[in-house]
Write a protein that holds these residues in place. Structure first.
Motif, PDB file in Angstrom:
ATOM      1  N   GLU A  50       0.684  -3.512  -1.768  1.00 55.77           N
ATOM      2  CA  GLU A  50       0.904  -5.091  -0.924  1.00 55.77           C
ATOM      3  C   GLU A  50       1.987  -5.609  -1.844  1.00 55.77           C
ATOM      4  OE1 GLU A  50      -3.344  -5.151   0.053  1.00 55.77           O
ATOM      5  OE2 GLU A  50      -3.344  -2.877   0.553  1.00 55.77           O
ATOM      6  N   SER A  53      -0.104  -8.598  -2.912  1.00 59.60           N
ATOM      7  CA  SER A  53      -1.034  -9.217  -4.228  1.00 59.60           C
ATOM      8  C   SER A  53      -0.570  -8.891  -5.050  1.00 59.60           C
ATOM      9  CB  SER A  53      -2.458  -7.105  -4.377  1.00 59.60           C
ATOM     10  OG  SER A  53      -0.976  -6.447  -4.224  1.00 59.60           O
ATOM     11  N   TYR A 157      -0.739  -4.388  -9.359  1.00 55.47           N
ATOM     12  CA  TYR A 157      -0.729  -5.023  -7.823  1.00 55.47           C
ATOM     13  C   TYR A 157      -1.853  -4.156  -7.377  1.00 55.47           C
ATOM     14  CZ  TYR A 157       2.385  -0.886  -8.323  1.00 55.47           C
ATOM     15  OH  TYR A 157       2.722   0.282  -9.157  1.00 55.47           O
ATOM     16  N   THR A 159      -2.053  -0.984  -4.076  1.00 54.80           N
ATOM     17  CA  THR A 159      -1.119  -0.266  -3.147  1.00 54.80           C
ATOM     18  C   THR A 159      -2.927   0.873  -2.128  1.00 54.80           C
ATOM     19  OG1 THR A 159       0.320   1.537  -3.029  1.00 54.80           O
ATOM     20  CG2 THR A 159      -0.637   1.549  -5.065  1.00 54.80           C
ATOM     21  N   ASN A 160      -1.524   0.819  -1.168  1.00 54.41           N
ATOM     22  CA  ASN A 160      -2.572   2.333  -0.146  1.00 54.41           C
ATOM     23  C   ASN A 160      -2.266   3.774  -0.646  1.00 54.41           C
ATOM     24  OD1 ASN A 160      -3.862   0.316   1.691  1.00 54.41           O
ATOM     25  ND2 ASN A 160      -1.879  -0.227   2.332  1.00 54.41           N
ATOM     26  N   ARG A 207     -11.891  -6.253   2.190  1.00 54.63           N
ATOM     27  CA  ARG A 207     -11.230  -6.356   3.013  1.00 54.63           C
ATOM     28  C   ARG A 207     -10.586  -6.771   4.032  1.00 54.63           C
ATOM     29  NH1 ARG A 207      -7.238  -2.641   0.310  1.00 54.63           N
ATOM     30  NH2 ARG A 207      -5.831  -5.087   0.376  1.00 54.63           N
TER      31      ARG A 207
END
Length: 433
Positions: A50, A53, A157, A159-160, A207
């Motif tokens: 992301e 972020s 950061y 991340t998914n 979120r």
């Protein structure tokens, strides 16, 4: 001048994985001094990053780009518009050079020798060397101020593609159980993590994309593959953090299970629960999550499987259910099935009105067909707003303003009736009319 930062310059890394399929990546990398450097390409980042972020500490970043739309046939060919490329037809053993005009939908080019325009030429496309600046992997590209001295840049950061879940296995032997807690980690983030410090965040983190966020307290757990748990705990803001010194490797596409908890000689209780409409009692296994009971740590939500030792000494599976996040000092209660030999029947025995009051009598008839004494928990909800207990055959506890809980003991082969009467104040109903 450009500098490409890769994992080779990494000095430390850590990873926090949350319950909801994302994680927080933290890295420290060395950036060498070079006063002519004006762009840093930060390579080896997760494909699910992301970009909004990203936090950078130690490096003066003026502008940031996230290059995630990487090489594809069309993207690559776009770099060669107005350039001369070769089309090789192996079947005819022929080659021709064309100046590339367009790759939008079709490949259109102009033959160098005849100036004819060709559309979708048949053959293998042979391109010159890659244009400068093209990236083959996801990267963060930073415009920076000149780097005056060697420095350590700290980058983090979200991340998914990272996920974890807890599961538990309990083995009942007599009046005690042993408990193993496992964490299953899954990495589909697009990169591998090597020798990273690992934390697991247990709880619901709000979120923005959530339609109905839950504001639950999150707790952090470090993983452990060793036989005994060796967590180091400290308080952080509204959370608890559990960490371990040993680094962990989690490859892209890998699922791994790690033991995070082991407890022996946990004292538990088996009881049976009855509610309105129950025909068989629910089987409940419960225990206290305390240090005195060999536990006393925050248990993340997960599936709890229970086995019990049969007369032949073999362990047999007797049920499973999910537990929610359970803090230290709280009780763990798992409904694992229905008892074949404990029969329940409930009904409203009587309802009468005297003046502004209704008097309601309920009965629960409980039969214990087992060869041993049992403890049964009867839960009953009163839906009316204003009420008062008039009489009861057994002691009860008021769990909430409208929830009664009776705990009764029944000898083997016996039956009992739990009967109680309460009155409902209807005065308010009359005023509302």
């Amino acid at each position: 001048m450009k500098f490409q930062s890769t994992r080779q310059q990494q000095t430390s890394s850590s990873l926090t994985i949350y319950n909801d399929g994302f994680g927080l990546v933290k890295e420290t990398r060395m950036i060498p001094q070079n006063k002519e450097t004006t762009e840093v390409q930060f390579m080896d980042v997760a494909a699910g990053i992301e970009a909004e972020s990203v936090l950078v500490d130690g490096l003066h970043v003026l502008e940031q780009s996230h290059n995630y739309d990487l090489i594809s046939k069309e993207k690559l060919l776009e770099k060669y518009i107005d350039e001369v490329i070769t089309v090789r037809n192996a079947e005819l053993d022929e080659e021709m050079q064309i100046r590339l005009l367009s790759v939008s939908g079709s490949i259109i080019g102009e033959r160098v020798d005849t100036k004819e325009v060709v559309i979708d030429p048949i053959g293998e496309l042979i391109l010159p060397s890659l244009p400068e600046g093209i990236l083959t992997k996801p990267a963060l590209v930073w415009k920076t101020a000149p780097i005056e001295t060697d420095l350590e840049a700290k980058i983090s950061y979200l991340t998914n593609g990272l996920e974890w879940r807890a599961s538990y296995v309990a083995e009942i032997r007599g009046s005690q159980l042993s408990l193993l807690g496992w964490v299953q980690l899954s990495n589909n983030s697009g990169i591998s993590f090597f020798d990273s410090r690992l934390k697991l965040a247990s709880g619901k983190v709000n979120r923005y994309v959530e339609a109905h966020p839950l504001y639950a307290q999150a707790r952090l757990f470090a993983e452990d593959e060793r036989p005994e748990s060796s967590f180091q705990e400290h308080s952080f803001a509204d959370y608890h953090s559990y960490s371990i010194e040993r680094p962990v490797t989690l490859l892209h596409g890998q699922t791994k299970q790690i033991r995070f908890q082991k407890a022996q000689e946990v004292v538990f209780r088996k009881l049976y629960k009855v509610e309105p409409g129950s025909q068989q009692a629910k089987v409940i296994v419960e225990f206290d999550n305390t240090e005195d009971n060999q536990l006393g740590i925050a248990l993340p939500k997960g599936v709890f499987k229970v086995y019990e030792q049969d007369r032949d000494g073999e362990m047999e599976f007797i049920g499973e259910n999910a537990i929610s996040h359970t803090a230290p000092q709280q009780k763990v209660s798992i409904a694992i099935g229905e008892a074949f030999d404990i029969v329940s029947k409930s009904w409203e025995k009587k309802r009468e009105r005297h003046g502004h009051f209704d008097y309601v009598t309920h009965v629960y008839k409980l039969q214990n067909q087992k060869s041993e004494y049992v403890r049964i928990q009867v839960n009953h909800q009163i839906h009316e707003r204003i009420w008062q207990m008039e009489s009861s055959s057994h002691d009860y506890e008021l769990k909430q303003s409208n929830e009664l809980e009776f705990r009764v003991h029944i000898a083997a082969g016996k039956e009992i009736e739990v009967e109680f009467t309460y009155k409902i104040d209807r005065t308010g109903d009359k005023k509302m009319k």
